[in-house]
Design an enzyme around this catalytic site. Structure first.
Site, PDB file in Angstrom:
ATOM      1  N   HIS A   1      -7.275  -5.353  -1.743  1.00  0.00           N
ATOM      2  CA  HIS A   1      -6.090  -4.633  -1.287  1.00  0.00           C
ATOM      3  C   HIS A   1      -5.250  -5.445  -0.303  1.00  0.00           C
ATOM      4  O   HIS A   1      -4.037  -5.244  -0.209  1.00  0.00           O
ATOM      5  CB  HIS A   1      -6.539  -3.328  -0.617  1.00  0.00           C
ATOM      6  CG  HIS A   1      -5.436  -2.371  -0.316  1.00  0.00           C
ATOM      7  ND1 HIS A   1      -4.635  -1.798  -1.290  1.00  0.00           N
ATOM      8  CD2 HIS A   1      -4.994  -1.861   0.876  1.00  0.00           C
ATOM      9  CE1 HIS A   1      -3.757  -0.991  -0.733  1.00  0.00           C
ATOM     10  NE2 HIS A   1      -3.946  -1.015   0.582  1.00  0.00           N
TER      11      HIS A   1
ATOM     12  N   ASP B   1      -9.153  -4.050  -6.003  1.00  0.00           N
ATOM     13  CA  ASP B   1      -8.618  -3.181  -4.958  1.00  0.00           C
ATOM     14  C   ASP B   1      -9.379  -1.859  -4.965  1.00  0.00           C
ATOM     15  O   ASP B   1      -9.271  -1.068  -5.909  1.00  0.00           O
ATOM     16  CB  ASP B   1      -7.122  -2.934  -5.212  1.00  0.00           C
ATOM     17  CG  ASP B   1      -6.424  -2.266  -4.044  1.00  0.00           C
ATOM     18  OD1 ASP B   1      -7.099  -1.580  -3.259  1.00  0.00           O
ATOM     19  OD2 ASP B   1      -5.195  -2.426  -3.936  1.00  0.00           O
TER      20      ASP B   1
ATOM     21  N   SER C   1       0.832  -1.201   0.000  1.00  0.00           N
ATOM     22  CA  SER C   1       0.000   0.000   0.000  1.00  0.00           C
ATOM     23  C   SER C   1       0.873   1.260   0.000  1.00  0.00           C
ATOM     24  O   SER C   1       1.663   1.460  -0.919  1.00  0.00           O
ATOM     25  CB  SER C   1      -0.963  -0.043   1.191  1.00  0.00           C
ATOM     26  OG  SER C   1      -1.958   0.944   1.086  1.00  0.00           O
TER      27      SER C   1
END
Length: 291
Positions: free
Chosen positions: A240, A208, A162
């Site tokens: 994600h 995501d 991320s």
């Protein structure tokens, strides 16, 4: 490091590489490994295992001021008879503590790397400070850590999830001497990394909604794909957080990428190029093949 690359782009609907010119795929035993190569010849089965051939130990690293990173955990092979190892730092994403991505530590170490999983200074850190923490961590592993004698300071790599993935790309842009970078479901408001020359494997997820690939992973890869030795794996039916847990696909590609570029081990090229056969776990795979 390869000086040139042949561009290859594929999707899950491509033709299997065995169909071309009637040629059988090259086996690991037919490919000369580099001086840094360690471990037995890999197979399609062995590179998907959560644990590789090396026995490992781990060390907790306490926080210390002035070091450039917070605290973390080192995972390293116990075998000291094979020379030095490449080192990898891994950092999680926004609001994530170290343990979220800690599975990469023992897994990658068991394939022959010294790995440090990091707790960021603050779980709210944005990509830029995470990039600095990654670089500080690999430098410390090589120069000052308790396992520095086992680390090759010229073979360092970074990974992150991320905002940590955005940080990994920023680290690659700041430090061209890195041997590899693997951004996992990367997030960064700035998506143009045209200056990155570090071999980079972007791993995105088609579902995501936190770092949508259309806004993050897709343009990130598009900005670097003209450089040699770049790849993009887009996971299918993945969100994600899919990359935060072990899977055979993630292990296959992260291990193969690190082995190929950190260890310059050409035995692993076969798992990256030509494109792998269709796999229900990924939606598409693109890369420039190492020559």
């Amino acid at each position: 490091m390869a000086a040139a690359a042949l561009a290859v782009a594929t999707t899950a609907a491509f033709v299997a590489p065995q169909a071309f010119a009637g040629q059988a795929p090259t086996t690991a035993a037919q490919v000369r490994a580099s001086a840094f190569a360690k471990g037995p010849d890999p197979t399609e089965q062995t590179i998907k295992a959560q644990r590789g051939p090396f026995q490992i130990k781990q060390l907790s690293v306490a926080a210390q001021s002035g070091r450039g990173f917070n605290r973390g955990t080192i995972y390293y092979p116990t075998d000291t008879g094979q020379g030095t190892y490449g080192a990898i730092a891994v950092i999680p994403g926004f609001l994530e503590p170290e343990f979220i991505t800690s599975w990469y530590g023992p897994t990658l170490a068991s394939y022959g790397f010294v790995v440090m999983t990091l707790e960021p200074f603050a779980i709210t850190d944005f990509p830029d400070p995470r990039s600095n923490q990654l670089l500080a961590a690999v430098d410390w592993l090589a120069a000052d850590s308790p396992v520095k004698a086992q680390v090759d300071p010229n073979r360092l790599a970074v990974m992150g999830h991320s905002m940590g993935g955005g940080g990994a790309l920023l680290a690659a842009s700041k430090r061209p001497s890195l041997k590899a970078a693997v951004p996992l479901a990367p997030w960064n408001l700035y998506a143009d990394f045209a200056g990155v020359t570090v071999p980079t494997l972007v791993i995105g997820a088609d579902n995501d909604f936190i770092a949508p690939v259309g806004m993050h992973a897709d343009p990130m890869y598009a900005s670097i794909k003209a450089s040699p030795n770049e790849g993009y794996l887009k996971l299918k039916n993945a969100d994600h957080f899919t990359v935060n847990s072990y899977s055979a696909t993630l292990t296959k590609f992260t291990v193969s990428w690190m082995k190929r570029y950190v260890d310059e081990d050409t035995r692993y090229t076969q798992f990256l190029c030509p494109a792998p056969q269709p796999d229900p776990s990924f939606a598409s795979f693109q890369m420039t093949c190492p020559s």
